[in-house]
Structures are given as C-alpha cells and as structure tokens.
Design an enzyme around this catalytic site. Structure first.
Site, PDB file in Angstrom:
ATOM      1  N   HIS A 265       0.830  -1.219   0.000  1.00 44.17           N
ATOM      2  CA  HIS A 265       0.000   0.000   0.000  1.00 44.17           C
ATOM      3  C   HIS A 265       0.854   1.253   0.000  1.00 44.17           C
ATOM      4  CE1 HIS A 265      -3.692  -2.333   1.728  1.00 44.17           C
ATOM      5  NE2 HIS A 265      -3.516  -2.531   0.444  1.00 44.17           N
TER       6      HIS A 265
ATOM      7  N   CYS B 149       8.907  21.636  -9.898  1.00 44.02           N
ATOM      8  CA  CYS B 149       7.977  22.273 -10.845  1.00 44.02           C
ATOM      9  C   CYS B 149       6.868  23.052 -10.143  1.00 44.02           C
ATOM     10  CB  CYS B 149       7.351  21.199 -11.746  1.00 44.02           C
ATOM     11  SG  CYS B 149       6.060  20.237 -10.921  1.00 44.02           S
TER      12      CYS B 149
ATOM     13  N   ALA C 201       0.252  -8.990  18.909  1.00 46.87           N
ATOM     14  CA  ALA C 201       1.339  -9.452  18.042  1.00 46.87           C
ATOM     15  C   ALA C 201       2.688  -9.301  18.736  1.00 46.87           C
ATOM     16  CB  ALA C 201       1.324  -8.642  16.754  1.00 46.87           C
TER      17      ALA C 201
ATOM     18  N   GLY D 292      -2.379  -9.145  12.516  1.00 48.12           N
ATOM     19  CA  GLY D 292      -2.861  -7.796  12.792  1.00 48.12           C
ATOM     20  C   GLY D 292      -3.585  -7.149  11.649  1.00 48.12           C
ATOM     21  N   THR D 293      -4.440  -7.944  10.957  1.00 50.41           N
ATOM     22  CA  THR D 293      -5.236  -7.328   9.904  1.00 50.41           C
ATOM     23  C   THR D 293      -6.675  -7.804  10.002  1.00 50.41           C
ATOM     24  OG1 THR D 293      -5.496  -6.940   7.526  1.00 50.41           O
ATOM     25  CG2 THR D 293      -4.585  -9.083   8.176  1.00 50.41           C
TER      26      THR D 293
ATOM     27  N   GLU E 282      -8.517 -10.147  17.900  1.00 55.95           N
ATOM     28  CA  GLU E 282      -9.885 -10.685  17.804  1.00 55.95           C
ATOM     29  C   GLU E 282     -10.051 -11.404  16.473  1.00 55.95           C
ATOM     30  OE1 GLU E 282     -11.406  -6.777  18.530  1.00 55.95           O
ATOM     31  OE2 GLU E 282     -11.734  -6.369  16.412  1.00 55.95           O
TER      32      GLU E 282
HETATM   33  C1  BV8 Z   1      -7.937  -1.746  -5.755  1.00 57.02           C
HETATM   34  C2  BV8 Z   1      -2.934   3.106   2.351  1.00 57.02           C
HETATM   35  C3  BV8 Z   1      -8.459  -1.969  -8.000  1.00 57.02           C
HETATM   36  C4  BV8 Z   1      -3.401   4.478   2.618  1.00 57.02           C
HETATM   37  C5  BV8 Z   1      -4.850   1.617   2.350  1.00 57.02           C
HETATM   38  C6  BV8 Z   1     -16.107  -3.957  -2.297  1.00 57.02           C
HETATM   39  C7  BV8 Z   1     -15.738  -5.208  -1.870  1.00 57.02           C
HETATM   40  C8  BV8 Z   1     -14.404  -5.587  -1.844  1.00 57.02           C
HETATM   41  C9  BV8 Z   1     -13.407  -4.729  -2.285  1.00 57.02           C
HETATM   42  C10 BV8 Z   1     -13.788  -3.482  -2.701  1.00 57.02           C
HETATM   43  C11 BV8 Z   1     -15.122  -3.094  -2.713  1.00 57.02           C
HETATM   44  N1  BV8 Z   1     -15.173  -1.835  -3.167  1.00 57.02           N
HETATM   45  C12 BV8 Z   1     -13.913  -1.393  -3.441  1.00 57.02           C
HETATM   46  C13 BV8 Z   1     -13.072  -2.404  -3.184  1.00 57.02           C
HETATM   47  C14 BV8 Z   1     -11.629  -2.396  -3.359  1.00 57.02           C
HETATM   48  C15 BV8 Z   1     -10.977  -1.642  -2.212  1.00 57.02           C
HETATM   49  C16 BV8 Z   1     -11.346  -2.257  -0.899  1.00 57.02           C
HETATM   50  O1  BV8 Z   1     -10.826  -3.298  -0.542  1.00 57.02           O
HETATM   51  N2  BV8 Z   1     -12.260  -1.603  -0.180  1.00 57.02           N
HETATM   52  C17 BV8 Z   1     -12.708  -2.182   1.099  1.00 57.02           C
HETATM   53  C18 BV8 Z   1     -12.600  -1.132   2.208  1.00 57.02           C
HETATM   54  C19 BV8 Z   1     -14.146  -2.650   0.926  1.00 57.02           C
HETATM   55  N3  BV8 Z   1      -9.560  -1.793  -2.444  1.00 57.02           N
HETATM   56  C20 BV8 Z   1      -8.916  -0.879  -3.173  1.00 57.02           C
HETATM   57  O2  BV8 Z   1      -9.410   0.138  -3.596  1.00 57.02           O
HETATM   58  C21 BV8 Z   1      -7.467  -1.227  -3.481  1.00 57.02           C
HETATM   59  N4  BV8 Z   1      -7.252  -1.039  -4.877  1.00 57.02           N
HETATM   60  O3  BV8 Z   1      -8.741  -2.594  -5.467  1.00 57.02           O
HETATM   61  O4  BV8 Z   1      -7.647  -1.389  -6.987  1.00 57.02           O
HETATM   62  C22 BV8 Z   1      -7.986  -1.371  -9.220  1.00 57.02           C
HETATM   63  C23 BV8 Z   1      -7.414  -2.183 -10.158  1.00 57.02           C
HETATM   64  C24 BV8 Z   1      -6.975  -1.642 -11.315  1.00 57.02           C
HETATM   65  C25 BV8 Z   1      -7.102  -0.264 -11.531  1.00 57.02           C
HETATM   66  C26 BV8 Z   1      -7.663   0.560 -10.559  1.00 57.02           C
HETATM   67  C27 BV8 Z   1      -8.098   0.010  -9.381  1.00 57.02           C
HETATM   68  C28 BV8 Z   1      -6.516  -0.324  -2.736  1.00 57.02           C
HETATM   69  C29 BV8 Z   1      -6.671  -0.546  -1.262  1.00 57.02           C
HETATM   70  C30 BV8 Z   1      -5.565   0.197  -0.534  1.00 57.02           C
HETATM   71  C31 BV8 Z   1      -6.164   1.243   0.346  1.00 57.02           C
HETATM   72  N5  BV8 Z   1      -5.094   1.875   1.107  1.00 57.02           N
HETATM   73  N6  BV8 Z   1      -3.843   2.180   2.994  1.00 57.02           N
HETATM   74  C32 BV8 Z   1      -3.149   4.848   4.067  1.00 57.02           C
HETATM   75  O5  BV8 Z   1      -2.628   4.042   4.869  1.00 57.02           O
HETATM   76  O6  BV8 Z   1      -3.490   5.985   4.384  1.00 57.02           O
HETATM   77  S1  BV8 Z   1      -5.801   0.477   3.134  1.00 57.02           S
HETATM   78  C33 BV8 Z   1      -5.651   0.607   4.824  1.00 57.02           C
HETATM   79  O7  BV8 Z   1      -6.393  -0.526   5.344  1.00 57.02           O
HETATM   80  C34 BV8 Z   1      -4.264   0.428   5.413  1.00 57.02           C
HETATM   81  O8  BV8 Z   1      -3.271   0.108   4.472  1.00 57.02           O
HETATM   82  C35 BV8 Z   1      -4.452  -0.756   6.347  1.00 57.02           C
HETATM   83  O9  BV8 Z   1      -3.320  -1.431   6.594  1.00 57.02           O
HETATM   84  C36 BV8 Z   1      -5.407  -1.493   5.525  1.00 57.02           C
HETATM   85  C37 BV8 Z   1      -6.046  -2.695   6.048  1.00 57.02           C
HETATM   86  O10 BV8 Z   1      -6.466  -2.421   7.343  1.00 57.02           O
HETATM   87  P1  BV8 Z   1      -5.805  -3.325   8.494  1.00 57.02           P
HETATM   88  O11 BV8 Z   1      -4.332  -3.282   8.319  1.00 57.02           O
HETATM   89  O12 BV8 Z   1      -6.459  -4.638   8.506  1.00 57.02           O
HETATM   90  O13 BV8 Z   1      -6.131  -2.480   9.765  1.00 57.02           O
HETATM   91  P2  BV8 Z   1      -7.503  -2.465  10.576  1.00 57.02           P
HETATM   92  O14 BV8 Z   1      -7.459  -1.277  11.474  1.00 57.02           O
HETATM   93  O15 BV8 Z   1      -8.644  -2.653   9.645  1.00 57.02           O
HETATM   94  O16 BV8 Z   1      -7.428  -3.790  11.474  1.00 57.02           O
HETATM   95  C38 BV8 Z   1      -6.431  -3.898  12.449  1.00 57.02           C
HETATM   96  C39 BV8 Z   1      -6.467  -5.338  12.901  1.00 57.02           C
HETATM   97  O17 BV8 Z   1      -5.423  -5.525  13.851  1.00 57.02           O
HETATM   98  C40 BV8 Z   1      -7.763  -5.724  13.597  1.00 57.02           C
HETATM   99  O18 BV8 Z   1      -8.164  -6.996  13.152  1.00 57.02           O
HETATM  100  C41 BV8 Z   1      -7.371  -5.760  15.092  1.00 57.02           C
HETATM  101  O19 BV8 Z   1      -8.097  -6.757  15.794  1.00 57.02           O
HETATM  102  C42 BV8 Z   1      -5.936  -6.147  15.017  1.00 57.02           C
HETATM  103  N7  BV8 Z   1      -5.103  -5.667  16.121  1.00 57.02           N
HETATM  104  C43 BV8 Z   1      -5.168  -4.467  16.739  1.00 57.02           C
HETATM  105  N8  BV8 Z   1      -4.177  -4.381  17.667  1.00 57.02           N
HETATM  106  C44 BV8 Z   1      -3.473  -5.548  17.589  1.00 57.02           C
HETATM  107  C45 BV8 Z   1      -4.061  -6.368  16.608  1.00 57.02           C
HETATM  108  N9  BV8 Z   1      -3.593  -7.588  16.308  1.00 57.02           N
HETATM  109  C46 BV8 Z   1      -2.519  -8.027  16.991  1.00 57.02           C
HETATM  110  N10 BV8 Z   1      -1.890  -7.297  17.946  1.00 57.02           N
HETATM  111  C47 BV8 Z   1      -2.345  -6.068  18.270  1.00 57.02           C
HETATM  112  N11 BV8 Z   1      -1.715  -5.356  19.240  1.00 57.02           N
HETATM  113 ZN    ZN Z   2       6.873  18.316  -9.914  1.00 54.71          ZN
END
Ligand code: BV8
Ligand code: ZN
Length: 243
Positions: A121, A153, A234, A190-191, A218
């Site tokens: 990402h 630029c 983790a 952690g995802t 969870e």
């Molecule tokens: C693409 C960068 C196509 C920016 C991020 C409908 C259904 C399915 C998919 C889609 C849909 N509609 C659209 C889509 C596609 C979309 C998507 O998946 N949407 C989802 C929300 C429905 N995906 C995209 O758009 C991707 N691109 O599909 O392109 C395409 C192809 C060709 C041409 C054009 C387009 C791009 C997705 C990338 C988005 N960018 N981040 C930034 O960081 O600012 S995503 C963002 O979420 C972060 O990167 C993050 O890492 C990521 C995933 O979240 P998690 O890491 O899982 O974090 P979260 O908080 O959710 O969960 C934390 C977990 O940790 C929990 O489970 C918790 O219990 C656990 N935890 C907490 N503490 C601990 C722990 N575990 C262990 N120890 C601890 N201490």
């Molecule tokens: Zn530039």
C-alpha cells in the site's frame, strides 16, 4: 489443542518450514503507538480513513487530506518497532525463502531490519508530484507547508500511498501473490482482512496448501482460513512463536 501446545507446535513448524510468507496489517504497529484504521482510535475528528484515503477526497480538499497524513507522519516518526516487528526479522533471517507483504505504510518493518518486504500500500514517507511525476523521500515532521509543493515544478505533492480505488504498485501484488502461492507456512498478523486485494493473499496461500497461522486480538474476516489462530497482541505472540 491447548494454547501452550499450539505455540510449541507452531514454533517447531516455523523452524522446519523453508518457504514462509507473512501478511501484516495495522495491528502489528498498534503496540508501537500507531492507531489502527478500524479500531476505536482509528477515527480522526469526524472523518473515517476511507473518506480521506481516496483520490476524490484529495482532489476535493488536499489540505485536509494532508493534515491527516502530516498528523500520522508525526506519530510514526515518534514510533519505534516493537517486539512483533523484531520477531519477524528473526524469522526472515532463519528462513531461506521468505517474503513479508505489509499493508502498512509506516516503514516500521524496514526500520526493524526486515529486508524482504513488499509494501503493497506504499510508503507514507514518499511524496509524489501530481504534475511532473517525480517521487522523493521526505521525512520532515511537521511538513513546512500544507499541502506541500514540488521543488522542481511547483506542482501539488501527494503522499506515496495507495488510496482506495487505486491500483497497487506495479509488481508489488504479483510478488506477494507468488510468495503466498509458494508458501509452506503463511502468517497473517494484525489485519481485519477487510481490504482487497491484500486480503486475498491468505486465500491464495490456503488454496496452495500452506499452513495458515493468524495472530490477532480478535477474529477477523480471515480467521476461517487459519489452521491456528492466536488471540492476543502481536508484540507478545510473535516473540513466543519466533524466540
Ligand atoms: C484496488 C494506504 C483496483 C493508505 C490503504 C467492495 C468489496 C471488496 C473490495 C472493494 C469493494 N469496493 C472497493 C473495493 C476495493 C478496495 C477495498 O478493498 N475496499 C474495502 C474497504 C471494501 N480496495 C482498493 O481500492 C485497493 N485497490 O482494489 O484497486 C484497481 C485495479 C486496477 C485499476 C484501478 C483500481 C486499494 C486498497 C488500498 C487502500 N489503502 N492504505 C493509508 O494508509 O493511508 S488500506 C488501509 O487498510 C491500510 O493500508 C491498512 O493497513 C489497511 C487494512 O487495514 P488493516 O491493516 O487490517 O487495519 P484495521 O485497522 O482494519 O485492522 C487492524 C487489525 O489488527 C484488527 O483486526 C485488530 O483486531 C488487530 N489488532 C489491533 N491491535 C493488535 C491487533 N492484532 C494483533 N496485535 C495487536 N496489538
Ligand atoms: Zn513536480
């Protein structure tokens, strides 16, 4: 099987396996003090990240989006890798064929010493010029001006991360998918498994016959794919699995 036995069994398995792929998410950086996306601390003012991490939000209000990234850059600059990151470095050093695919943009795996990392990402320290296309690393916190402009630029700079609706860095997902398909053991740490195509890596590994280990506070959308799920932090579980 009780937890202690499971930990011992998985520890032995990770020592035996030669091809290991790991997928990490925001949870692996939580103990470094970086808020996760969908946890309680994931909210910022009244917005949700999905309303900020998009090209449309940036086009509409680049300053607001940059305020969010500048705030996150400040948190990340103050953060250090935790024992979970360090355990994954040890695993890589022991394993001849290893790849770590991370959804995180914080760079903490690299800071911890992981080498074979694919940041699917992007990287919050990278700035891309929307006009001339040049990229540069810039670790200034806070940034001197918001939104930042290109020194070459004068164009508007954007964070070098992948927003929702944008495709992943060319080759990044292909490398991660190839490693997932070839893995004997796949760790998913952690995802929430809510974001595609990152979440599909676990399915690819499972379908190719990998032993899947989940580490999460969870249950997640990927828990049903895991052969063993460790519920907990983790930063505590990974060092127990990779002492
Ligand atoms: C693409 C960068 C196509 C920016 C991020 C409908 C259904 C399915 C998919 C889609 C849909 N509609 C659209 C889509 C596609 C979309 C998507 O998946 N949407 C989802 C929300 C429905 N995906 C995209 O758009 C991707 N691109 O599909 O392109 C395409 C192809 C060709 C041409 C054009 C387009 C791009 C997705 C990338 C988005 N960018 N981040 C930034 O960081 O600012 S995503 C963002 O979420 C972060 O990167 C993050 O890492 C990521 C995933 O979240 P998690 O890491 O899982 O974090 P979260 O908080 O959710 O969960 C934390 C977990 O940790 C929990 O489970 C918790 O219990 C656990 N935890 C907490 N503490 C601990 C722990 N575990 C262990 N120890 C601890 N201490
Ligand atoms: Zn530039």
């Amino acid at each position: 099987m009780n937890k202690t036995l499971e930990t011992t069994e998985v520890r032995k398995l990770l020592r035996r396996k030669v091809r290991i792929c790991v997928l990490t998410g925001a949870g692996v950086s939580a103990e470094s003090g970086i808020p996760t996306f969908r946890g309680a601390g994931g909210l910022w003012r009244k917005f949700r990240p999905q309303e900020l991490a998009t090209p449309e939000a940036f086009a509409r209000d680049p300053r607001l989006v940059w305020e969010w990234y500048d705030w996150r850059r400040g948190l990340i600059a103050a953060a250090r890798p935790n024992p979970g990151h360090e355990a994954l470095v040890r695993l890589e050093r022991r394993c001849p064929n290893f790849l770590l695919a991370t959804q995180n943009v914080d760079g903490l795996h690299l800071l911890a010493g992981s080498k074979r990392v694919v940041s699917i990402h992007g990287d919050i320290w990278e700035l891309h010029c929307t006009a001339c296309g040049r990229s540069r690393e810039d670790r200034a916190v806070p940034l001197p001006e918001l939104p930042p402009t290109c020194p070459d630029c004068g164009g508007l700079l954007r964070p070098g991360v992948v927003w929702f609706g944008e495709s992943l860095p060319p080759g990044a997902f292909a490398a991660a998918a190839a490693a997932a398909r070839g893995a004997e053991a796949f760790l998913v740490v952690g995802t929430a498994g809510a974001v595609e195509p990152a979440a599909s890596l676990t399915r690819l590994a499972r379908e190719a016959g990998a032993f899947v280990v989940e580490v999460n506070l969870e249950s997640s959308a990927l828990s049903s794919l895991a052969d063993v799920s460790f519920r907990g932090k983790a930063g505590e579980i990974l060092p127990a699995l990779v002492p």
